[in-house]
Design a protein around this motif. Structure first.
Motif, PDB file in Angstrom:
ATOM      1  N   LYS A 117     -90.231  28.799   3.762  1.00 58.78           N
ATOM      2  CA  LYS A 117     -89.613  29.795   4.516  1.00 58.78           C
ATOM      3  C   LYS A 117     -90.126  30.929   3.873  1.00 58.78           C
ATOM      4  N   ILE A 154     -88.447  32.711   1.723  1.00 62.11           N
ATOM      5  CA  ILE A 154     -87.251  33.842   1.980  1.00 62.11           C
ATOM      6  C   ILE A 154     -86.842  34.491   0.840  1.00 62.11           C
ATOM      7  N   GLU A 188     -91.256  33.333  -5.753  1.00 60.58           N
ATOM      8  CA  GLU A 188     -91.722  32.047  -5.084  1.00 60.58           C
ATOM      9  C   GLU A 188     -92.343  31.026  -5.848  1.00 60.58           C
ATOM     10  N   TYR A 227     -91.487  25.711  -8.852  1.00 58.24           N
ATOM     11  CA  TYR A 227     -91.649  24.763  -9.824  1.00 58.24           C
ATOM     12  C   TYR A 227     -90.141  24.151  -9.796  1.00 58.24           C
ATOM     13  N   LEU A 280     -88.567  23.157  -7.228  1.00 54.05           N
ATOM     14  CA  LEU A 280     -88.595  22.106  -6.262  1.00 54.05           C
ATOM     15  C   LEU A 280     -89.421  21.036  -6.706  1.00 54.05           C
ATOM     16  N   HIS A 304     -90.028  20.080  -9.832  1.00 53.08           N
ATOM     17  CA  HIS A 304     -89.245  19.376 -10.756  1.00 53.08           C
ATOM     18  C   HIS A 304     -87.846  18.436 -10.332  1.00 53.08           C
ATOM     19  N   MET A 330     -84.799  13.120 -11.492  1.00 55.46           N
ATOM     20  CA  MET A 330     -83.780  14.256 -10.730  1.00 55.46           C
ATOM     21  C   MET A 330     -83.469  13.703  -9.487  1.00 55.46           C
ATOM     22  N   ARG A 350     -91.081  16.720   0.523  1.00 54.17           N
ATOM     23  CA  ARG A 350     -90.794  18.094   0.510  1.00 54.17           C
ATOM     24  C   ARG A 350     -91.650  18.815   1.307  1.00 54.17           C
ATOM     25  N   ARG A 351     -90.753  19.646   2.177  1.00 54.75           N
ATOM     26  CA  ARG A 351     -91.631  20.597   3.186  1.00 54.75           C
ATOM     27  C   ARG A 351     -92.447  19.687   4.158  1.00 54.75           C
ATOM     28  N   VAL A 399     -81.687  26.836 -14.017  1.00 51.63           N
ATOM     29  CA  VAL A 399     -81.699  25.401 -14.867  1.00 51.63           C
ATOM     30  C   VAL A 399     -80.082  25.171 -15.399  1.00 51.63           C
ATOM     31  N   GLN A 407     -78.457  23.668 -12.206  1.00 51.26           N
ATOM     32  CA  GLN A 407     -79.096  22.095 -12.145  1.00 51.26           C
ATOM     33  C   GLN A 407     -78.292  20.911 -12.967  1.00 51.26           C
ATOM     34  N   GLN A 453     -76.790  28.515   0.191  1.00 49.08           N
ATOM     35  CA  GLN A 453     -76.667  26.917  -0.349  1.00 49.08           C
ATOM     36  C   GLN A 453     -75.425  26.388   0.480  1.00 49.08           C
TER      37      GLN A 453
HETATM   38  C1  GRG Z   1     -85.398  21.385 -11.424  1.00 54.08           C
HETATM   39  C2  GRG Z   1     -84.825  23.608 -13.130  1.00 54.08           C
HETATM   40  C3  GRG Z   1     -84.526  22.882 -11.645  1.00 54.08           C
HETATM   41  C4  GRG Z   1     -83.906  23.437 -10.825  1.00 54.08           C
HETATM   42  C5  GRG Z   1     -83.871  22.718  -9.291  1.00 54.08           C
HETATM   43  C6  GRG Z   1     -83.114  24.979  -6.717  1.00 54.08           C
HETATM   44  C7  GRG Z   1     -82.886  23.487  -7.370  1.00 54.08           C
HETATM   45  C8  GRG Z   1     -82.834  23.523  -8.777  1.00 54.08           C
HETATM   46  C9  GRG Z   1     -83.161  22.465  -6.642  1.00 54.08           C
HETATM   47  C10 GRG Z   1     -83.456  22.328  -5.216  1.00 54.08           C
HETATM   48  C11 GRG Z   1     -82.482  21.438  -4.750  1.00 54.08           C
HETATM   49  C12 GRG Z   1     -82.101  21.921  -3.541  1.00 54.08           C
HETATM   50  C13 GRG Z   1     -82.983  21.387  -2.280  1.00 54.08           C
HETATM   51  C14 GRG Z   1     -81.259  22.771  -3.264  1.00 54.08           C
HETATM   52  C15 GRG Z   1     -80.774  23.333  -2.119  1.00 54.08           C
HETATM   53  C16 GRG Z   1     -80.934  24.841  -1.611  1.00 54.08           C
HETATM   54  C17 GRG Z   1     -82.442  24.960  -1.781  1.00 54.08           C
HETATM   55  C18 GRG Z   1     -83.111  25.518  -3.180  1.00 54.08           C
HETATM   56  C19 GRG Z   1     -83.468  24.660  -0.831  1.00 54.08           C
HETATM   57  C20 GRG Z   1     -84.629  24.631  -0.813  1.00 54.08           C
HETATM   58  O1  GRG Z   1     -85.270  26.152  -0.616  1.00 54.08           O
HETATM   59  P1  GRG Z   1     -85.538  26.650   0.660  1.00 54.08           P
HETATM   60  O2  GRG Z   1     -84.909  26.297   1.928  1.00 54.08           O
HETATM   61  O3  GRG Z   1     -86.911  26.070   0.711  1.00 54.08           O
HETATM   62  O4  GRG Z   1     -85.781  28.226   0.412  1.00 54.08           O
HETATM   63  P2  GRG Z   1     -88.357  26.131   1.247  1.00 54.08           P
HETATM   64  O5  GRG Z   1     -89.120  25.077   1.580  1.00 54.08           O
HETATM   65  O6  GRG Z   1     -88.339  27.041   2.679  1.00 54.08           O
HETATM   66  O7  GRG Z   1     -89.044  27.167   0.113  1.00 54.08           O
END
Ligand code: GRG
Length: 296
Positions: A42, A44, A71, A76, A78, A80, A86, A92-93, A150, A153, A214
């Motif tokens: 997105k 965003i 971005e 990065y 996502l 990881h 993890m 993903r996407r 981090v 997480q 979130q």
């Molecule tokens: C591995 C250091 C490390 C951190 C990971 C952000 C995160 C921390 C993990 C992502 C897990 C997750 C799916 C969390 C929910 C909120 C989120 C970040 C969703 C994804 O972001 P969007 O909706 O995705 O903006 P797009 O694909 O639109 O960029």
């Protein structure tokens, strides 16, 4: 103001810039970086950076490197996050995750490279006073690091399967997802030279928006069977629906949206994109944007 064309145009701008920053190359690492960076999404966070910059009076060109860098940091995280160590996700996407296509070693390096290159890209900003640039970079670093994403997480991993309290869920969300969204808003404001009152208002907006984002993500995960990856419930994650139930989580998201909109009061039409984004983020989980409490 019509939000959909605004978001689409901004996302295209970011997409073009990211593609230009990392042109196609023969190396597998470069191919893997482009695979994740240009996989849609997105956008965003970078859009928030540009929109907050607009409110503070910064031309898009001046804010664009930070927008792209944020971005890159998000991408990065996502890559990881999807690794077997993890969340161990296959999609993903809507596409196979980086480690599924390129292997775990390359996926780890994709994250390492994107995070490192993000700081080079931020440092390449021109036309902004060095003091502002350094302040914005420190903000982004803090939001991405131990104090922010981090660290969040790490808390998230530790909370798996523990049936976390609401206070704990909130603390995890604030750092894991909220911190980078807040930094995205603040970067635009800082680069635009926002005065303290405006920076405070935009920071309040970013904080509430980050939480709303979130919570909505948690609600969608619990209700949308088409979502990518393994569900939070399957992973035993600490979530708002887990702590409050689905209705309680939706109410909490609406409350955060209202607080985000309240923070923008008095900023006039230049803040319309930020208002629209707050409505849009919550509408994804709640149907019509108008549902729930009105802006007091
Ligand atoms: C591995 C250091 C490390 C951190 C990971 C952000 C995160 C921390 C993990 C992502 C897990 C997750 C799916 C969390 C929910 C909120 C989120 C970040 C969703 C994804 O972001 P969007 O909706 O995705 O903006 P797009 O694909 O639109 O960029």
């Amino acid at each position: 103001m019509r939000l959909a064309p605004y978001l689409a145009a901004r996302a295209r701008l970011i997409e073009r810039e990211l593609a230009a920053l990392f042109p196609p190359g023969r190396a597998r690492l470069r191919q893997a970086m482009r695979y994740s960076l240009l996989a849609g999404g997105k956008r965003i966070r970078p859009i928030l950076t540009l929109a907050a910059g607009e409110v503070a009076g910064a031309p898009v060109k001046r804010v664009l490197p930070f927008a792209c860098a944020i971005e890159m940091i998000h991408t990065y995280s996502l890559v990881h996050d999807d690794l077997p160590a993890m969340d161990d996700d296959d999609l993903r996407r809507g596409k196979p995750t980086s480690h599924k296509v390129y292997g775990e070693g390359v996926a780890i390096l994709v994250g390492d490279a994107l995070l490192t290159e993000a700081f080079r890209v931020m440092a390449s900003t021109s036309g902004v006073a060095p003091g502002r640039m350094v302040a914005a970079m420190m903000d982004v670093a803090r939001a991405a690091g131990e104090e922010g994403m981090v660290g969040g997480q790490a808390l998230d991993l530790a909370a798996e399967g523990t049936g976390a309290t609401l206070a704990r869920v909130r603390a995890i969300h604030r750092r894991k997802t909220g911190a980078l969204l807040l930094a995205a808003v603040r970067a635009g404001a800082i680069l635009g030279g926002a005065r303290p009152a405006l920076l405070r208002a935009l920071s309040a907006y970013g904080t509430h928006l980050g939480l709303a984002f979130q919570i909505v993500d948690d609600v969608l995960d619990a209700t949308d069977p088409s979502a990518d990856g393994r569900t939070d419930a399957a992973l035993g994650k600490a979530t708002y629906p887990g702590a409050l139930g689905l209705d309680g989580a939706v109410t909490a998201a609406l409350r955060e949206r209202t607080a985000a909109l309240r923070a923008l009061r008095g900023l006039g039409s230049v803040a319309e994109p930020l208002r629209g984004i707050a409505e849009h983020v919550v509408a994804r989980a709640c149907g019509k944007p108008a549902r729930g409490a009105a802006v007091a």
